[in-house]
Design a protein around this motif. Structure first.
Motif, PDB file in Angstrom:
ATOM      1  N   TYR A   1      -1.225  -0.999  -4.320  1.00 19.42           N
ATOM      2  CA  TYR A   1      -2.428  -0.174  -4.210  1.00 19.42           C
ATOM      3  C   TYR A   1      -2.036   1.239  -3.799  1.00 19.42           C
ATOM      4  N   PRO A   2      -2.116   2.197  -4.754  1.00 18.79           N
ATOM      5  CA  PRO A   2      -1.770   3.579  -4.428  1.00 18.79           C
ATOM      6  C   PRO A   2      -2.973   4.363  -3.924  1.00 18.79           C
ATOM      7  N   PHE A   3      -2.715   5.274  -2.993  1.00 16.68           N
ATOM      8  CA  PHE A   3      -3.756   6.163  -2.478  1.00 16.68           C
ATOM      9  C   PHE A   3      -3.196   7.574  -2.376  1.00 16.68           C
ATOM     10  N   SER A   4      -4.021   8.552  -2.733  1.00 17.81           N
ATOM     11  CA  SER A   4      -3.638   9.960  -2.615  1.00 17.81           C
ATOM     12  C   SER A   4      -4.863  10.824  -2.808  1.00 17.81           C
ATOM     13  N   ARG A   5      -4.710  12.103  -2.580  1.00 15.36           N
ATOM     14  CA  ARG A   5      -5.825  13.021  -2.817  1.00 15.36           C
ATOM     15  C   ARG A   5      -6.219  13.006  -4.289  1.00 15.36           C
ATOM     16  N   SER A   6      -5.228  13.064  -5.171  1.00 19.29           N
ATOM     17  CA  SER A   6      -5.521  13.177  -6.600  1.00 19.29           C
ATOM     18  C   SER A   6      -6.084  11.890  -7.184  1.00 19.29           C
ATOM     19  N   LEU A   7      -5.640  10.745  -6.671  1.00 15.53           N
ATOM     20  CA  LEU A   7      -6.080   9.467  -7.236  1.00 15.53           C
ATOM     21  C   LEU A   7      -7.457   9.050  -6.759  1.00 15.53           C
TER      22      LEU A   7
ATOM     23  N   VAL B   1       0.867  -1.177   0.000  1.00 16.05           N
ATOM     24  CA  VAL B   1       0.000   0.000   0.000  1.00 16.05           C
ATOM     25  C   VAL B   1       0.902   1.225   0.000  1.00 16.05           C
ATOM     26  N   VAL B   2       0.674   2.133  -0.949  1.00 14.72           N
ATOM     27  CA  VAL B   2       1.496   3.339  -1.073  1.00 14.72           C
ATOM     28  C   VAL B   2       0.623   4.570  -0.917  1.00 14.72           C
ATOM     29  N   PHE B   3       0.783   5.262   0.191  1.00 13.23           N
ATOM     30  CA  PHE B   3       0.117   6.552   0.372  1.00 13.23           C
ATOM     31  C   PHE B   3       1.021   7.627  -0.229  1.00 13.23           C
ATOM     32  N   GLY B   4       0.412   8.518  -1.006  1.00 13.13           N
ATOM     33  CA  GLY B   4       1.207   9.465  -1.780  1.00 13.13           C
ATOM     34  C   GLY B   4       1.650   8.853  -3.086  1.00 13.13           C
ATOM     35  N   GLY B   5       0.916   7.839  -3.549  1.00 13.84           N
ATOM     36  CA  GLY B   5       1.309   7.095  -4.743  1.00 13.84           C
ATOM     37  C   GLY B   5       0.876   7.716  -6.051  1.00 13.84           C
ATOM     38  N   GLY B   6       0.378   8.951  -6.001  1.00 15.01           N
ATOM     39  CA  GLY B   6      -0.122   9.585  -7.222  1.00 15.01           C
ATOM     40  C   GLY B   6       0.916  10.370  -7.986  1.00 15.01           C
ATOM     41  N   SER B   7       2.055  10.679  -7.355  1.00 14.03           N
ATOM     42  CA  SER B   7       3.066  11.473  -8.045  1.00 14.03           C
ATOM     43  C   SER B   7       4.427  11.272  -7.401  1.00 14.03           C
ATOM     44  N   GLY B   8       5.462  11.801  -8.065  1.00 17.12           N
ATOM     45  CA  GLY B   8       6.799  11.807  -7.493  1.00 17.12           C
ATOM     46  C   GLY B   8       7.350  10.423  -7.190  1.00 17.12           C
ATOM     47  N   ILE B   9       8.036  10.331  -6.057  1.00 18.35           N
ATOM     48  CA  ILE B   9       8.671   9.068  -5.658  1.00 18.35           C
ATOM     49  C   ILE B   9       7.625   7.987  -5.452  1.00 18.35           C
ATOM     50  N   GLY B  10       6.490   8.343  -4.849  1.00 16.75           N
ATOM     51  CA  GLY B  10       5.433   7.366  -4.605  1.00 16.75           C
ATOM     52  C   GLY B  10       4.934   6.726  -5.888  1.00 16.75           C
ATOM     53  N   LYS B  11       4.768   7.531  -6.919  1.00 20.15           N
ATOM     54  CA  LYS B  11       4.301   7.004  -8.207  1.00 20.15           C
ATOM     55  C   LYS B  11       5.329   6.072  -8.812  1.00 20.15           C
ATOM     56  N   GLU B  12       6.627   6.425  -8.695  1.00 19.98           N
ATOM     57  CA  GLU B  12       7.687   5.555  -9.212  1.00 19.98           C
ATOM     58  C   GLU B  12       7.727   4.228  -8.462  1.00 19.98           C
TER      59      GLU B  12
END
Length: 458
Positions: free
Chosen positions: A276-282, A252-263
């Motif tokens: 499973y990514p989670f973020s405000r934008s996603l 589970v990746v919080f902040g997975g919508g951009s930057g290091i989290g997305k990578e």
């Protein structure tokens, strides 16, 4: 190839610190000094085996440390003597006379020994039969008359060094030196290199550079410095991990919508992990909201029946003088950078306990020192480090690892929005940070701050 055996000398009784327990059992950064010291050798890939020499009164306690910390390399716990050399002899005599091994002696009360020092000692043993660790003297050294407090001489400082440990030897050399020493009725020594120097003067003792942080806990006042150094301690992550082991792991990746989290999300997916990514934008996930975080984690656990790793890369940075910052921006920074970290940890605990999992936080180099226009950001990032170190100790009985990544300046949307476009070759690539972060998840590290620098991790 000779086996490298680390001998941790923990036989002291701590008389100079006037404490009930010997100084190696003093607690700092959540663990005893001895635990930190042994862990450094347990983690080092060049160490094959560990021997701990301690006072008989504390043997049971040391045995408990071995079990609690899962020190797989500790093969012997030996009884030490009243004098330091007797503890060294205890380790020497524990092996057959024809042993093809290297003995690497280290003071248990030097817990900040680095991978660099251990590396250099091991490398030096390939050419030399005896190796010492030492640092230059910053002060002028004076030699006194033996009877009066009168200066006899002032040696040239460039030739002087302050001795440290590790001190390392090919087994046959240190064994022979002590055999000769014990035949001397006037034998007196303070360290193992001194024994070799006196009784086997033909043997060259090579000196590798030590470090100021590799100091010896001797007096009670030293404990305050040690505590601060551990607070700021980072480690160098040398390994080139086999990331294929991430296959089928649930992340589970919080902040997975951009930057290091997305990578991290993209790389882990390519390796066959269930990410499973989670973020405000996603998906409109606010990490400072316990309900949002709990819902995200429960959704993943219901689908996969487990969660192996939880990563939190989410952060906000607003560069501004404190008196000019809007209250809403301050609240946003506190909520995302600190409250969110706490919330994710709290809601993740039960899932990670079930999987013996790993929680990975992110900090910033600004955690070591507050800077103008970064006051709130720096404060939250320092808090993340302290939170990580505390939680690693708190959750250790639950077999949950907690670590923190400290990347150097990285090319991410957050950085671009605050600093504009900078030369790409001056910044870390987000994918490089992501790979190292995933490697840490597969390591045995716990309670550590891992520096990620340009051109790899030193």
């Amino acid at each position: 190839m000779s086996k490298n055996i680390a001998v941790i000398l923990a036989g002291g009784i701590g008389s100079r610190m006037n404490m009930e327990l010997p100084k190696q059992f003093f607690k700092v950064a959540g663990k005893t000094v001895l635990e930190h010291t042994v862990q450094s050798f347990q983690n080092h890939k060049g160490i094959d085996e560990i021997v701990i020499v301690c006072h008989s009164l504390y043997k049971t306690q040391v045995e408990n440390f071995v079990l609690i910390n899962k020190w797989t390399k500790v093969k012997k716990i030996l009884q030490g003597g009243e004098e330091r050399y007797e503890s060294s002899l205890s380790a020497i005599n524990a092996y057959p006379a024809d042993s093809d091994i290297n003995l690497i002696f280290h003071d248990s009360v030097r817990p900040l020994v680095s991978d660099d020092i251990i590396d250099n000692v091991i490398q030096a043993l390939k050419k030399y039969s005896a190796v010492n660790t030492a640092i230059p003297s910053a002060d002028t050294i004076i030699q006194l008359n033996s009877e009066y407090n009168i200066i006899k001489s002032i040696p040239e400082r460039k030739y002087l060094r302050r001795g440290q440990t590790p001190q390392a030897f090919k087994y046959e050399i240190i064994k022979k030196a002590y055999d000769l020493a014990l035949q001397d009725p006037y034998f007196k020594t303070t360290d193992d290199c001194g024994v070799v120097l006196k009784y086997l003067p033909e043997v060259e003792i090579y000196v590798v550079p030590g470090e100021e942080n590799n100091f010896k806990l001797t007096y009670k006042e030293d404990s305050f410095l040690l505590d601060k150094l551990f607070q700021l301690k980072t480690i160098n992550f040398y390994t080139n991990p086999d990331l294929s082991k991430l296959k089928d792991k649930v992340i589970v990746v919080f902040g997975g919508g951009s930057g290091i989290g997305k990578e991290i999300v993209n790389i882990a997916k390519e390796l066959g992990a269930k990410v499973y990514p989670f973020s405000r934008s996603l998906n409109n996930t606010e990490i400072s909201n316990p309900i949002h975080v709990a819902t995200a984690l429960q959704t993943v656990a219901s689908r996969e029946s487990k969660i192996d790793f939880v990563i939190n890369t989410a952060a906000v940075l607003t560069k501004d003088a404190l008196v000019h910052m809007e209250t809403e921006k301050i609240d946003e920074a506190l909520n995302t950078n600190l409250k969110g970290v706490i919330c994710i940890a709290r809601e993740s605990h039960s899932f990670l306990k079930n999987s013996n999992g790993h929680l990975l936080n992110f900090t910033s180099s600004s955690y070591t020192r507050g800077r103008s226009f970064y006051s709130v950001y720096s404060a939250t990032k320092a808090a993340v480090v302290n939170f990580t170190q505390a939680l690693a100790e708190e959750w250790s009985p639950d077999n949950i690892q907690v670590n923190c990544i400290n990347p150097e300046r990285t090319n991410t949307p957050m950085r671009v929005s605050n600093f504009g476009h900078e030369p790409v070759d001056s910044l870390l690539c987000a994918s490089e940070v992501a790979k190292i972060s995933l490697g840490v998840l597969l390591s045995q590290l716990n309670g550590q701050v891992i520096d990620v620098k340009k051109y790899g991790v030193k």
